[in-house]
Each structure stands twice: as structure tokens, then as C-alpha cells.
Design a protein around this motif. Structure first.
Motif, PDB file in Angstrom:
ATOM      1  N   LEU A  30       3.289  16.694 -21.927  1.00  0.00           N
ATOM      2  CA  LEU A  30       3.332  16.284 -20.523  1.00  0.00           C
ATOM      3  C   LEU A  30       4.190  17.256 -19.706  1.00  0.00           C
ATOM      4  N   ALA A  31       5.307  17.629 -20.291  1.00  0.00           N
ATOM      5  CA  ALA A  31       6.207  18.572 -19.624  1.00  0.00           C
ATOM      6  C   ALA A  31       5.478  19.878 -19.336  1.00  0.00           C
ATOM      7  N   GLU A  32       4.716  20.338 -20.329  1.00  0.00           N
ATOM      8  CA  GLU A  32       3.952  21.565 -20.187  1.00  0.00           C
ATOM      9  C   GLU A  32       2.976  21.464 -19.007  1.00  0.00           C
ATOM     10  N   LYS A  33       2.305  20.320 -18.960  1.00  0.00           N
ATOM     11  CA  LYS A  33       1.326  20.071 -17.908  1.00  0.00           C
ATOM     12  C   LYS A  33       1.993  20.102 -16.529  1.00  0.00           C
ATOM     13  N   GLU A  34       3.144  19.454 -16.418  1.00  0.00           N
ATOM     14  CA  GLU A  34       3.849  19.400 -15.142  1.00  0.00           C
ATOM     15  C   GLU A  34       4.291  20.786 -14.693  1.00  0.00           C
ATOM     16  N   VAL A  35       4.755  21.575 -15.661  1.00  0.00           N
ATOM     17  CA  VAL A  35       5.203  22.923 -15.331  1.00  0.00           C
ATOM     18  C   VAL A  35       4.047  23.753 -14.787  1.00  0.00           C
TER      19      VAL A  35
END
Ligand code: ZN
Length: 119
Positions: free
Chosen positions: A24-29
């Protein structure tokens, strides 16, 4: 005995959740929401601490070990290869510290490969 099994099950779930949070963090970045990414990292760390689960190796390089900010090469971090010291150097733009990831294994393998070719 039962209790130990339960603990293991809990840890399994915890590491799955951590994986989800990191992706999810990757996606947000990638969507430009660095603040959210940092929040996800924080949550993943908290789960890890609570259940005594290590952060999966693949995600070790995706955040700063000093300030826990998400590291995106070129945007929030700078990645360099130091060939004389056989390591990857990742500098965090948030706190300015540098992390080192040795690639000794790769170097050793290459050496072994070379030796094999000689024989
Ligand atoms: Zn940092």
C-alpha cells in the motif's frame, strides 16, 4: 503446545498484514502521497513490534532505518553503488543519513564462478 501454535499463527497473520501495508505504501508513493506511505510504514512497524515479527527482507530497503520515511530512489533518497566497498549506499533525503547494504554474497558468487571457469 497449543499456545505456541497460536502464537505462530498470529505471527503469520502479522507478517501478511505487514506485506499488505508495504505494498500500500508503494502504491501511495507512486501516486505522490508520501505522507500516506510514511503512515503505512509506521503501522507495519508497529505490527512487527507487537507480534515480534521482523520486517520482510524485500522491504528493508524501502524505508529509512533512522527516521522510517519511505525511500523512493531519486525522490526521497539517493542510491549509489560503491564498487570498491562492495555495497549499495542509500542516502535518505529526510534525515540525511546513509544506509549501507553490502553485496558481499554477489561478489563471492562471481569469484566462485570465475574459479569454476578456470578449472
Ligand atoms: Zn531518514
Amino acid at each position: 503446545m497449543v499456545r505456541r501454535k497460536e502464537k505462530r499463527k498470529q505471527q503469520e497473520i502479522a507478517s501478511q498484514r505487514m506485506g499488505i501495508l508495504f505494498s500500500l505504501a508503494e502504491k501511495e508513493v507512486l501516486g505522490g502521497n508520501l505522507k500516506w506511505a510514511d503512515r503505512y510504514i509506521e503501522l507495519a512497524r508497529k505490527i512487527g513490534m507487537k507480534y515480534n515479527v521482523r520486517i520482510p527482507k524485500v522491504y528493508k530497503r524501502s524505508f529509512c532505518k533512522y527516521c522510517y520515511h519511505y525511500l523512493l530512489p531519486g525522490v526521497t533518497s539517493r542510491v549509489r553503488l560503491n564498487s570498491s566497498r562492495h555495497r549499495v549506499e542509500i542516502r535518505c533525503f529526510n534525515c540525511g543519513k546513509t544506509m549501507f547494504f553490502p553485496y558481499v554474497r554477489e561478489v563471492k558468487e562471481r569469484r566462485r564462478e570465475r574459479r569454476r571457469k578456470k578449472n
